[in-house]
Design an enzyme around this catalytic site. Structure first.
Site, PDB file in Angstrom:
ATOM      1  N   HIS A 467       0.830  -1.206   0.000  1.00 21.33           N
ATOM      2  CA  HIS A 467       0.000   0.000   0.000  1.00 21.33           C
ATOM      3  C   HIS A 467       0.867   1.259   0.000  1.00 21.33           C
ATOM      4  O   HIS A 467       0.751   2.119  -0.872  1.00 21.33           O
ATOM      5  CB  HIS A 467      -0.920  -0.018   1.237  1.00 21.33           C
ATOM      6  CG  HIS A 467      -1.710   1.235   1.422  1.00 21.33           C
ATOM      7  ND1 HIS A 467      -3.020   1.343   1.045  1.00 21.33           N
ATOM      8  CD2 HIS A 467      -1.378   2.457   1.914  1.00 21.33           C
ATOM      9  CE1 HIS A 467      -3.454   2.560   1.298  1.00 21.33           C
ATOM     10  NE2 HIS A 467      -2.475   3.265   1.820  1.00 21.33           N
ATOM     11  N   GLU A 468       1.745   1.338   0.992  1.00 16.95           N
ATOM     12  CA  GLU A 468       2.563   2.555   1.106  1.00 16.95           C
ATOM     13  C   GLU A 468       3.431   2.734  -0.134  1.00 16.95           C
ATOM     14  O   GLU A 468       3.718   3.860  -0.550  1.00 16.95           O
ATOM     15  CB  GLU A 468       3.424   2.520   2.380  1.00 16.95           C
ATOM     16  CG  GLU A 468       2.625   2.507   3.682  1.00 16.95           C
ATOM     17  CD  GLU A 468       1.636   3.651   3.812  1.00 16.95           C
ATOM     18  OE1 GLU A 468       1.869   4.736   3.240  1.00 16.95           O
ATOM     19  OE2 GLU A 468       0.594   3.452   4.475  1.00 16.95           O
ATOM     20  N   HIS A 471       1.842   4.800  -2.782  1.00 19.35           N
ATOM     21  CA  HIS A 471       2.036   6.243  -2.571  1.00 19.35           C
ATOM     22  C   HIS A 471       3.433   6.651  -3.044  1.00 19.35           C
ATOM     23  O   HIS A 471       3.620   7.710  -3.646  1.00 19.35           O
ATOM     24  CB  HIS A 471       1.917   6.591  -1.088  1.00 19.35           C
ATOM     25  CG  HIS A 471       0.538   6.485  -0.512  1.00 19.35           C
ATOM     26  ND1 HIS A 471      -0.558   7.112  -1.061  1.00 19.35           N
ATOM     27  CD2 HIS A 471       0.078   5.850   0.600  1.00 19.35           C
ATOM     28  CE1 HIS A 471      -1.632   6.863  -0.307  1.00 19.35           C
ATOM     29  NE2 HIS A 471      -1.274   6.100   0.697  1.00 19.35           N
ATOM     30  N   HIS A 474       3.539   7.108  -6.694  1.00 18.99           N
ATOM     31  CA  HIS A 474       2.819   8.335  -7.054  1.00 18.99           C
ATOM     32  C   HIS A 474       3.732   9.556  -6.892  1.00 18.99           C
ATOM     33  O   HIS A 474       3.765  10.454  -7.736  1.00 18.99           O
ATOM     34  CB  HIS A 474       1.584   8.447  -6.147  1.00 18.99           C
ATOM     35  CG  HIS A 474       0.487   9.322  -6.668  1.00 18.99           C
ATOM     36  ND1 HIS A 474      -0.629   9.631  -5.922  1.00 18.99           N
ATOM     37  CD2 HIS A 474       0.307   9.962  -7.849  1.00 18.99           C
ATOM     38  CE1 HIS A 474      -1.432  10.407  -6.632  1.00 18.99           C
ATOM     39  NE2 HIS A 474      -0.882  10.625  -7.799  1.00 18.99           N
TER      40      HIS A 474
END
Ligand SMILES: [Zn+2]
Length: 868
Positions: A467-468, A471, A474
């Site tokens: 998940h992290e 980010h 991104h």
């Protein structure tokens, strides 16, 4: 001439930039250097603002808007450094200095955004010749000022500044109190017996934590959220009760660790702040510039999942009771038995599973490999970086072009000086304005293993790491001109989408076999275990969804207060909200108000719903990636360029719609969470479409794409009914919602009186539609008299939705599931062309008065006594 924000010696106070990445030297951070740096940065910003205001040449985009952006760069950098230290390794001697840093930055920011002379200079910029990115930057900058209060009168601006300062102080004191209480409430156990069920590593870690604090026995520190991870292992009910009670007591025991005053005062002040800015509540202010657009849309998605999740939870608890012969399950037992059931039913031994997820292997052969497979980027250790703690590892990322792309700093381990949870930050956002490459951070809270032992992840931690890293990508792929729109600087209810999307690779058959290898033997994870693990992950989703929804509801309720409301009995308010929404005390919210750091100390106020909102997009896009064959470079590159790289330099939902040719629907989310679909597929699609009132469906955008965007189901229904009456529909869809008559009149450029509002009222629970001119209010007593009924009340959103299939702000005169008794305001007859909503808040259609009477089968009335 614009000053170069890189040219000033803002770093010199404590940072000789190390490495090629302008990475600050964390070893040099002290209370003094932090404060010196923050003064340097705010002085620079103030001087630049003064220069912009004093410039008597005509305002240009470059001389005002861009210069303003540059002026803020050093402040943002200091804020990032301060945040990195505060959240990852808060040394006690820095606590006071950091509080001062936030107060100084916030004061400077408020002062600048309320500087009307600066705002006027920016407003005067002509956008005629700007490229799309600059034009958007201009709009976003104006919006930033307006939302801070720059359009208010002098007195209100002063009030805004006072409130902003008080809110910063309250946030600081909430954080401090919570950190104190969380530390004090760590569960201290003297007997090894109480730890029965924990494995040897966990017990050793508990003994270490006790030793760190200089106490005997064992210490179980609390994780952020209500359900402590250790509850899944502890066999002794008494210890479980002790752990859960400590967890939910945080912030509500009186003394220095109590946060109730901060909760009460913060929410009251936010309501006042919103009121000054012309919003009925803080949530309407906060959600206004988010993807959802308004709090009803946010609440709708939350409410729509309560029943399916409850049904799922009941089923899960039923299975647990049957299997273990329990009459009832106490709150402290729920997680324990769900985990036990998962282990027994699916044959999952969590310690055994963890042996296949060794941290370094997962990182390099899983997380990195998936990113390489999709985007072609590669990762290599980067030595010589001094970060905030020795545990931090740096990796340099190389792009497909073989050029360095940026740095990732990874800080895996928990420590007493680190806040709970997991997060990513842009320490240095990439932007063409600063010419800097991105440096992003990834923080986890893994238990640090004993010396020479491997770091093993449980399935939750595995998900968190992927998940992290979503980010992180991104941030790394950011390709904006302006740092304020770089990478993850997108709305809260959109930012979680790339990270939730990246979770899909953890169990993907193209990824998992590469990293899931037994730490001792190197054997790949057996196929049955993989299948069992994936199946077991769906079990317990009812519980997880419910505790999340309860917290999201709590957040929205706290922020729906009106100006003047001050709820001092925090715990009663909380129980009333949860009971009213139908949540059972068996499942406390993921965060109770008194330790809800997201909304009281870290920018998620009225935004906790965001995770669910983004997940709708994430689930939908992950099905798209599957349809492209999974790890497909072509799909990855296209997705990177169109969706990840632009950050907030384009409207995110427009980018989604342009790229995919349609909008997300909620069905993939339900599949992802293993929940039954609550309603028909068509309704489900509506319930998500309704949220996206800011979607840019301008015809030019659509025609630039090969695939025509899908028409909104509500528009289709309205158009079908118009055609039945021989009327050629002319539905116009706008980039932004026009939920009020004034907004609609301004958008179309007509008289307010020509807007035909479709207002739904309740007559003893039955819907009544009154088509009312935008220039009037309905006098309900007067109209009730004319209709010969006892009373007429504005319908709540449930009734509106049930009667029309549409949401408030987007109700059309027709296209409803069944005809509604309709009355038409006679003053509408004065206008040759009327404009009514066409079923969504961002659509309008023209009609004549006659046509309106025909399609609604309406009766003419006067809606107010003075309407003559
Ligand atoms: Zn996230």
């Amino acid at each position: 001439m614009n000053a170069d924000p890189n040219g000033i010696d803002v770093w010199e106070a404590f940072l000789d930039p190390q490495t090629d990445y302008s990475l600050p030297d964390f070893a040099a951070v002290t209370a003094e250097t932090l404060l010196t740096a923050v003064h340097t940065a705010t002085d620079f910003a103030r001087a630049e603002v003064a220069a912009i205001v004093a410039d008597d040449a005509e305002s240009t985009f470059f001389s005002t808007t861009v210069r303003f952006e540059s002026a803020s760069v050093p402040m943002t950098r200091i804020a990032s450094v301060a945040a990195a230290i505060e959240s990852n390794h808060l040394r006690p001697e820095l606590t006071d200095a950091l509080a001062e840093v936030w107060e100084l930055l916030s004061a400077a920011q408020t002062e600048i955004l309320l500087n009307v002379d600066l705002f006027h200079r920016i407003e005067q910029v002509s956008v005629a010749d700007l490229n799309p990115e600059d034009k958007r930057q201009q709009e976003l900058t104006i919006d930033l000022f307006v939302r801070a209060g720059a359009r208010l009168g002098e007195e209100e601006r002063t009030q805004m500044a006072t409130i902003a300062a008080e809110l910063t102080t309250l946030e600081n004191s909430f954080s401090r109190a919570l950190q104190l209480d969380t530390r004090e409430l760590a569960v201290h156990l003297s007997e090894a017996d109480s730890l029965a069920g924990m494995n040897d590593d966990q017990i050793a870690a508990a003994a270490n934590r006790a030793a760190e604090r200089g106490v005997d026995g064992y210490l179980l520190p609390l994780n952020n959220f209500t359900q402590q991870l250790v509850l899944e292992s502890l066999d002794t009910a008494q210890t479980r009760r002790h752990v859960l009670n400590n967890s939910i007591a945080r912030g509500s025991r009186g003394g220095d660790g109590d946060t109730r005053t901060q909760v009460a005062d913060t929410t009251a002040l936010r309501a006042l702040q919103a009121n000054l800015l012309g919003y009925p509540s803080f949530s309407s202010y906060a959600v206004d510039n988010q993807t959802a657009g308004n709090p009803d849309a946010a609440a709708d998605i939350v409410s729509s999942l309560i029943n399916p999740a409850k049904a799922q939870l009941d089923e899960e608890l039923g299975l647990v009771r049957d299997r273990y012969g329990l009459d009832d399950v106490a709150p402290e037992d729920v997680k324990y038995y769900l985990a036990k059931y998962r282990a027994d039913e699916f044959g999952i031994d969590s310690d055994e599973v963890a042996k296949y997820f060794e941290f370094d292997t997962v990182l390099t052969e899983g997380v990195f490999r998936a990113a390489t497979g999709l985007y072609g980027v590669t990762f290599a250790p980067y030595d010589g970086v001094t970060a905030w703690h020795e545990d931090v590892c740096a990796y340099e990322v190389t792009d497909v072009t073989e050029r360095p792309l940026g740095l990732v700093l990874i800080d895996p381990y928990a420590r007493d000086t680190k806040r709970g949870g997991a997060w990513m930050d842009q320490l240095i956002p990439a932007s063409r304005l600063t010419g800097l490459q991105p440096v992003v951070t990834l923080s986890l809270n893994l238990a640090k293993p004993g010396h020479g032992r491997p770091t093993l992840l449980n399935p939750t931690e595995l998900t968190t790491l992927f998940h992290e890293f979503g980010h992180v990508l991104h941030g790394l792929f950011a390709n904006s001109t302006y740092p304020s729109t770089a990478g993850t600087a997108v709305p809260r209810d959109y930012v979680e989408f790339p990270s939730q999307l990246n979770e899909m690779w953890r169990f993907h058959p193209q990824v998992l076999p590469h990293f899931a290898k037994h730490v001792d033997t190197g054997e790949p994870m057996p196929a049955q275990l993989v299948d069992a693990l994936i199946a077991s992950e769906k079990f317990g989703q009812g519980f997880d969804t419910i505790e999340y929804l309860a917290a999201a509801m709590l957040d929205l309720s706290w922020h729906s207060l009106e100006a003047g409301e001050h709820i001092t009995d925090v715990l009663s308010f909380e129980s009333e909200v949860l009971a009213a929404a139908g949540f059972s005390p068996l499942v406390p919210p993921r965060y109770r108000s008194t330790y809800f750091g997201h909304i009281f100390a870290s920018g998620y106020a009225a935004g906790y719903y965001s995770y669910l909102y983004s997940e709708v997009i994430a689930a939908w896009v992950s099905e798209w990636f599957e349809s492209q064959g999974g790890l497909n470079r072509e799909a990855g590159d296209a997705f990177r360029e169109a969706i990840l790289a632009p950050g907030y330099s384009v409207d995110p939902m427009s980018a989604i719609e342009r790229f995919f040719g349609t909008r997300p629907d909620v069905a993939p989310l339900l599949r992802r969470r293993g929940l039954a679909e609550p309603v028909t597929e068509e309704d489900a699609a509506d319930s998500v479409d309704d949220e996206q009132s800011t979607v840019d469906a301008a015809p030019t955008a659509a025609s630039a794409n090969d695939e025509a965007p899908k028409q909104h189901a509500n528009h289709a229904k309205v158009e079908a009914q118009l055609r039945e009456h021989g009327i050629d529909p002319e539905v116009r869809v706008f980039a932004e919602a026009t939920p009020t008559a004034a907004a609609a009149a301004e958008k179309i450029g007509v008289d307010l009186g020509a807007i035909a509002n479709s207002l739904i009222f309740s007559s003893g629970g039955d819907p009544v539609l009154i088509m009312t001119s935008g220039a009037h209010r309905v006098d309900t007593d007067y109209v009730a008299d004319q209709l010969g009924i006892d009373s007429l009340d504005r319908a709540d959103k449930e009734l509106v939705r049930e009667a029309t299939g549409q949401v408030i702000g987007g109700v059309a005169p027709c296209g409803h599931p069944a005809p509604i008794p309709t009355y038409v305001d006679v003053t509408l007859a004065e206008h040759p062309v009327l404009w009514a909503a066409a079923g969504t808040p961002n659509s309008m259609m023209p009609l004549t008065y006659e046509q309106l009477l025909t399609i609604t089968n309406g009766k003419e009335i006067t809606v107010a006594r003075d309407d003559t």
